[in-house]
Scaffold this active site. Structure first.
Site, PDB file in Angstrom:
ATOM      1  N   VAL A   1       1.055  -1.319   0.014  1.00 42.13           N
ATOM      2  CA  VAL A   1       0.109  -0.046   0.176  1.00 42.13           C
ATOM      3  C   VAL A   1       0.881   1.259   0.067  1.00 42.13           C
ATOM      4  CG1 VAL A   1      -2.030  -1.230   1.215  1.00 42.13           C
ATOM      5  CG2 VAL A   1      -0.069   0.024   2.666  1.00 42.13           C
TER       6      VAL A   1
ATOM      7  N   ASN B   1       1.060  -6.159   7.956  1.00 40.47           N
ATOM      8  CA  ASN B   1       2.418  -5.468   7.900  1.00 40.47           C
ATOM      9  C   ASN B   1       2.080  -3.826   7.036  1.00 40.47           C
ATOM     10  OD1 ASN B   1       4.862  -4.595   6.604  1.00 40.47           O
ATOM     11  ND2 ASN B   1       5.728  -6.818   6.743  1.00 40.47           N
TER      12      ASN B   1
ATOM     13  N   VAL C   1       3.979  -1.955   5.353  1.00 45.53           N
ATOM     14  CA  VAL C   1       4.444  -1.893   4.115  1.00 45.53           C
ATOM     15  C   VAL C   1       3.590  -2.679   2.967  1.00 45.53           C
ATOM     16  CG1 VAL C   1       6.592  -0.937   4.762  1.00 45.53           C
ATOM     17  CG2 VAL C   1       6.361  -3.188   4.033  1.00 45.53           C
ATOM     18  N   GLU C   2       3.095  -3.699   3.584  1.00 48.11           N
ATOM     19  CA  GLU C   2       2.112  -4.674   2.589  1.00 48.11           C
ATOM     20  C   GLU C   2       0.783  -4.273   2.721  1.00 48.11           C
ATOM     21  OE1 GLU C   2       3.597  -8.776   3.057  1.00 48.11           O
ATOM     22  OE2 GLU C   2       5.288  -8.219   4.191  1.00 48.11           O
ATOM     23  N   MET C   3      -0.073  -5.034   3.267  1.00 49.49           N
ATOM     24  CA  MET C   3      -1.503  -4.649   3.135  1.00 49.49           C
ATOM     25  C   MET C   3      -1.830  -3.624   4.296  1.00 49.49           C
ATOM     26  SD  MET C   3      -2.473  -8.498   2.317  1.00 49.49           S
ATOM     27  CE  MET C   3      -4.058  -8.375   1.723  1.00 49.49           C
TER      28      MET C   3
END
Lengths: 342, 342
Positions: free
Chosen positions: B81, B121, B123-125
């Site tokens: 994201v 996370n 920096v992920e979802m």
């Protein structure tokens, strides 16, 4: 186009019977220069889902036009490569094949023209130019073979043919058999009482002056001739500022013709229950509020809550049946990534 | 674990016959506390493809583990994201059900544990916490009903059950019938001459000291007991700096145990032809270079180009058959977006 603009002012809507609301045909118009075939549709589906059409391999057509749900991303504006936000809300790809002009401002006449835009848009898929797209696809053996099989000729892998394949796939994205369609074909129990009242109301209030035809997006004009309306038609309402409705000049941004200021392609009502948030800027979060805003800004009417609820119930009856699809298998590229991320 | 570490140093590989390369079973191990059912798999598939599991509605599990292709995103590191980049390259989800530890550093024992990580996370979802995930899914009627039907009980929509459903779907992501598997089952024509030579070479050179078993990712240990190897084993090679191989401390980042410095879960060879770029940091662009690097850093061997080509041919024979899947239809949310993007 001037004729339609004239016809659509609300006084006309009140004076004449509204144009017909029509059941959705099973098949959309097919252009002579892009006939359908199973192989072409399969190729187009692969391309539609392939993030390798974006510069960094992260965004596919489906990222913003999610055909596993509403055909949109249900965001106010979409997010493209490098986290960049787009300027307008992604319209649904479902039944887009029935629209006679594409994009909110109608700047593409056909699905083929439309498909060429986002791939090269720096804030969407960000490919630098057509050649870069073709160079990349040409390195993928499965694409090379399929373009040859589908399009033939000496030079089958062209940007035009990429767009044709995607458009052919999109012409399969049709949602027939909504409760409204079943009602229209004779099943009078398909609509609830509220939906039936709403169906009458959208005529009486005047909404169907624009939202008519098979896609509730205006009459079936020749392909390429968009059906536009000024939004807001009645300026100065409380909603104008609240939802920032006039910052974007709409079709004027394309034509630079003063008469196109705040003109917008009339969007479909089909599956509108699923395509929140609403309007070109995605500023309105809920369908009931969208109904209130439209009644006021387009018809200068203030609806009571029963009317809003009935109209929403009718709009909810326009959610169709989504065809079951197989997942595409994207053509393999062996022993390296076709997208350089170093 | 120390036993395996000891067994894996290259001197052992040279002194003893390599462990077996095995054909891929049709079904992976199924944990007792998460039995498979068609309904659970269907639910897990929806969740796997649903970008509403990310904070801004843009990223699904499939964004980085694309099951329409390699089960990865074919990027050096993934993009989550807000355009944020992850720290390591996304491993393939195909046949991950056979791994006895998940993530590059083995920090999750099972697919269930793994599935819980990326959703939260940042920096992920980027979902803020488990409750936010459950609150959002609970507002979607189709999910509420399905969790009830699949898991039953008083409180079926839990983060644990989200992970169980996703893991159940992932256990269907198996690619049997690669040329190697057909060869192993008796079809001696399934491998080319080069691939057959490569198959012998990976034993002789010593690669199968680690890359053995059904998934070529090490022996079938009890689930949760990861199979690790130090990378690089031989330090100071030309590749170490060129590909930045030692900046990331691997499993040490999880355990803070000095003996875990630069220890990595041995990754699968299955479909490795499709999962470029290579290694935990995705620093190596091509499979032939990955073979050269591994031979040098792990076995202190310099392969000639014929050897590299033969090994690549063998690795290419590990590309399996990808099952045809139907596309999930994501549960509808009506008249508003479940993701607030304003």
């Amino acid at each position: 186009m001037m004729l339609f603009r004239y016809l659509l002012i609300s006084s006309w809507v009140l004076a004449f019977p509204a144009m017909a609301m029509e059941a959705l045909p099973d098949k959309p118009p097919i252009p002579d220069d892009n006939p359908m075939s199973d192989q072409k549709v399969a190729l187009g589906k692969q391309l539609f889902f392939d993030p390798r059409l974006s510069v960094d391999g992260t965004i596919s057509c489906n990222s913003c036009h999610n055909v596993m749900s509403s055909g949109t991303d249900n965001r106010s504006v979409s997010v493209g490569v490098k986290g960049q936000k787009g300027g307008r809300s992604a319209p649904t790809v479902w039944n887009a094949a029935f629209l006679t002009a594409q994009f909110w401002d109608g700047r593409a006449a056909t699905l083929e023209d439309q498909a060429k835009g986002p791939v090269l848009n720096p804030v969407e898929m960000g490919m630098p130019n057509e050649k870069a797209v073709i160079d990349r696809l040409s390195t993928i053996p499965g694409y090379k073979e399929q373009f040859k099989a589908v399009f033939g000729g000496k030079d089958p892998l062209t940007y035009d043919n990429v767009a044709k394949a995607i458009a052919a796939y999109e012409r399969t994205l049709i949602t027939p058999d909504s409760p409204f369609d079943r009602y229209k074909r004779g099943d009078k129990k398909a609509l609830s009482g509220a939906a039936e009242r709403g169906m009458k109301l959208v005529d009486e209030v005047g909404c169907t002056g624009c939202h008519n035809g098979v896609n509730f997006a205006g009459p079936s004009l020749p392909m390429g001739q968009g059906f536009y309306q000024k939004f807001p038609t009645f300026s100065g309402t409380e909603y104008e500022k609240k939802y920032d409705l006039v910052a974007d000049m709409g079709r004027y941004e394309v034509t630079k013709d003063d008469s196109d200021k705040h003109m917008w392609r009339v969007p479909t009502w089909r599956n509108v229950a699923l395509t929140a948030p609403y309007f070109h800027n995605g500023s309105v979060a809920t369908l009931d509020e969208a109904v209130r805003v439209m009644a006021k800004t387009q018809l200068n009417k203030t609806l009571d809550e029963d009317q809003v609820n009935d109209i929403v119930a009718f709009l909810n009856s326009l959610t169709g049946e989504f065809p079951e699809q197989t997942m595409p298998r994207l053509p393999d590229y062996m022993n390296a990534s076709v997208v350089d991320t170093h």
